[in-house]
Design an enzyme around this catalytic site. Structure first.
Site, PDB file in Angstrom:
ATOM      1  N   SER A 144       0.835  -1.199   0.000  1.00 13.79           N
ATOM      2  CA  SER A 144       0.000   0.000   0.000  1.00 13.79           C
ATOM      3  C   SER A 144       0.873   1.253   0.000  1.00 13.79           C
ATOM      4  O   SER A 144       1.702   1.432  -0.870  1.00 13.79           O
ATOM      5  CB  SER A 144      -0.963  -0.038   1.189  1.00 13.79           C
ATOM      6  OG  SER A 144      -1.898   0.998   1.121  1.00 13.79           O
ATOM      7  N   ASP A 196      -2.291   6.057  -4.100  1.00 15.72           N
ATOM      8  CA  ASP A 196      -1.107   5.452  -3.505  1.00 15.72           C
ATOM      9  C   ASP A 196      -0.578   4.356  -4.432  1.00 15.72           C
ATOM     10  O   ASP A 196      -1.164   4.102  -5.489  1.00 15.72           O
ATOM     11  CB  ASP A 196      -1.415   4.952  -2.092  1.00 15.72           C
ATOM     12  CG  ASP A 196      -2.366   3.777  -2.050  1.00 15.72           C
ATOM     13  OD1 ASP A 196      -2.989   3.463  -3.082  1.00 15.72           O
ATOM     14  OD2 ASP A 196      -2.499   3.159  -0.982  1.00 15.72           O
TER      15      ASP A 196
END
Length: 582
Positions: free
Chosen positions: A154, A307
């Site tokens: 992530s 992201d």
């Protein structure tokens, strides 16, 4: 355990990694740790095994049982394979999807996982190149698979990688499947238990055909195509921050009808080293700075960012003074919920069976919007898998409008079961067009929501405690808060406490205990004060942090009162921090 005993234990564990089952490079690195007079790296690498947390398997890359490497990934995949073969023994062919993001080693780990699954007789759909996390969730459902994984950490720093595991509904695994998978992983005692030799006949490469279907389905979420057509030339700056959104998010925005997408060339470079940022996290001002500068230079109206695995979205807008400001996750969630409910109502789509979902640490103003509009509402634990669990429970019975969490994750569609920056970017651009059609900026729209529902300010404070000693310190801090519960917060009396570890709450107003209706326990404490302040405390499930979520409320009668309300809120938040000792 004494330090001497710990060192002896980790040395014994590390020495097992010197066997012939491990590759030469791994053995060399382990031996160097064993030979080093400073045992710190050895301890950090071997003092425990990586475990599934709220985000699956995640850790710093390197050799050792507490690191992300081909062997810890291999153990996880072999354990998951073993569990899938037990759970779906009646199926003629078990199928899984594998995706990966831009991180260093992600492709290698994906290919290793494909080999292990296929060696266990499991059909693998392996993406040809990096893809957004939500697309993996989508593909599991689209192709009728029993599971799937994506290799990603992530928004963590570049040293990290991770492994998210999904179930047949496209959601991240929850109990009992996560616990049973962990049990199977723990049965993988040696590297010899891992079947690394793949069966290429069972590995199918997928790509554009899934992308096209995904984008077609995402367009069905749009509620204002006519308005977009009127404002299709809105200037939108988008940055993938070196990640996997680089192609699909601009394509999706164009499919919605937006024609003026401006990129940030330096950050379109796909790289696990994230060369232009310290941390590829759209929550952080520094990660967004290049995109904001690009917006200033081009006269853009909106900045969007995703992201590295394109499940979280960040955004920046101009305030009423013409200054660029970042929206936080609570603010974007407010905009999503307000817009979606408003448009569903305007389009006659509300029948009384609709609902929204938020996490317990996300702003309570979302609850107020849902209740005022008589839309069903659920509070769940942190982690999008819990939002997905509500969606699974309601499938075929109720209609999902949207769900979100303060950590920059939102979902607008029911055919994906994880947060989705691709759809979120599209819908926030659509909201911008909708606001403009009403003579408002996105900032104006947010203020109009505050004017209607009251001003709220939410701040997240993370205290980082790294390594084994840090984990012990976080545990001690949680114990201290439980042993010494807060009686007041910044001068306001605590009226209610929730302890999700025991599923017990206490009302100080009625002086009575009550039970919390949640699917399982979680190491979270919450306090509610007389003045509307809410404080939540929890250790992170994916990072070496203890997190404090502070939410304060200030009544306002109009948007003109918001600047003063913000000053009051910031002062109150500072006092709350002092009350907590942080």
């Amino acid at each position: 355990m004494e330090n001497k005993e710990l060192i002896e234990e980790v040395r014994r564990k590390a020495e097992t990694w010197l066997s012939a089952g491990y590759d030469a490079a791994t053995r060399k690195q382990v031996q160097a740790m064993l030979d080093n007079e400073d045992p710190t790296e050895l301890i950090e690498s071997f003092y425990k095994d990586l475990e599934f947390g709220t985000g699956g398997l995640r850790g710093i890359m390197g050799v050792g049982s507490n690191r992300m490497n081909k062997y810890t990934v291999g153990s996880a995949t072999q354990g998951l394979s073993n569990y899938l073969k037990k759970e779906f023994a009646n199926l003629p062919q078990i199928k899984v999807v594998i995706g990966y993001d831009c991180r260093n080693n992600s492709r290698e780990y994906a290919e290793i996982s494909a080999d292990i699954f296929s060696s266990n007789g499991i059909k693998v759909y392996l993406f040809e190149d990096l893809r957004p996390t939500p697309e993996i969730s989508y593909t599991i459902r689209k192709l009728g698979c029993q599971s799937g994984i994506i290799l990603t950490a992530s928004h963590n720093p570049k040293e990290y990688n991770g492994y998210k595991a999904y179930w047949d509904d496209g959601a991240q695994m929850i109990s009992p499947h996560d616990k049973k998978t962990i049990a199977e992983v723990n049965k993988v005692r040696t590297v010899a238990d891992i079947k690394f030799e793949g069966d290429k006949e069972l590995i199918e490469i997928v790509g554009k055909e899934i992308d096209d279907a995904y984008i077609r389905d995402l367009k069905t979420v749009s509620l204002s195509q006519d308005i977009i057509a009127r404002h299709r030339d809105i200037k939108i700056v988008y940055t993938p921050i070196h990640g996997t959104g680089v192609r699909l998010i601009p394509e999706a925005l164009k499919s919605y009808g937006f024609t003026n997408i401006i990129n940030v060339p330096e950050q379109d470079v796909v790289s696990g080293d994230f060369p232009t940022v310290v941390s590829p996290n759209p929550e952080e001002k520094a990660a967004m700075s290049m995109a904001v500068e690009r917006a200033k230079a081009t006269g853009a109206e909106l900045v969007l960012a995703s992201d590295p695995d394109a499940d979280r979205m960040g955004a920046a807008v101009k305030n009423d003074a013409g200054e660029w400001i970042l929206l936080n996750g609570n603010q974007t969630a407010l905009l999503f919920v307000y817009y979606l409910i408003t448009r569903w109502k305007q389009l006659g789509k509300l029948t009384g069976k609709e609902y929204i979902v938020k996490t317990i640490v996300t702003t309570e103003t979302i609850r107020a919007i849902a209740e005022k509009n008589e839309v069903g509402y659920y509070d769940v634990y942190t982690g999008f898998k819990w939002i997905a669990a509500i969606m699974r429970r309601n499938e075929g019975k109720k209609s999902f409008i949207g769900g979100g969490e303060e950590s920059y994750g939102f979902l607008c569609e029911d055919f994906v079961r994880d947060k989705d920056a691709v759809s979120s970017c599209c819908i926030l651009a659509e909201i911008t067009a909708w606001a403009k059609d009403r003579g408002l900026t996105l900032f104006d729209l947010l203020n109009s929501i505050y004017a209607e529902y009251g001003y709220s300010k939410e701040v997240g404070i993370s205290v980082v405690k790294k390594g084994k000693s840090g984990a012990e310190e976080i545990e001690a801090m949680m114990k201290s808060f439980r042993d010494n519960p807060l009686k007041e917060i910044a001068g306001s009396k605590v009226t209610m406490t929730y302890d999700y570890a025991s599923l017990k709450g206490h009302s100080f107003v009625d002086d009575e205990d009550f039970s919390l209706n949640m699917p399982t326990t979680s190491n979270v404490l919450q306090y509610y004060a007389e003045d509307g302040t809410k404080v939540s405390i929890r250790p992170s499930g994916t990072e070496p942090k203890i997190k404090f979520y502070v939410e304060v409320h200030v009544p306002v009668k109009s948007a003109g009162e918001i600047p003063d309300a913000e000053k009051v809120a910031l002062d109150k938040i500072e006092k709350v921090g002092k009350s907590l000792g942080i």
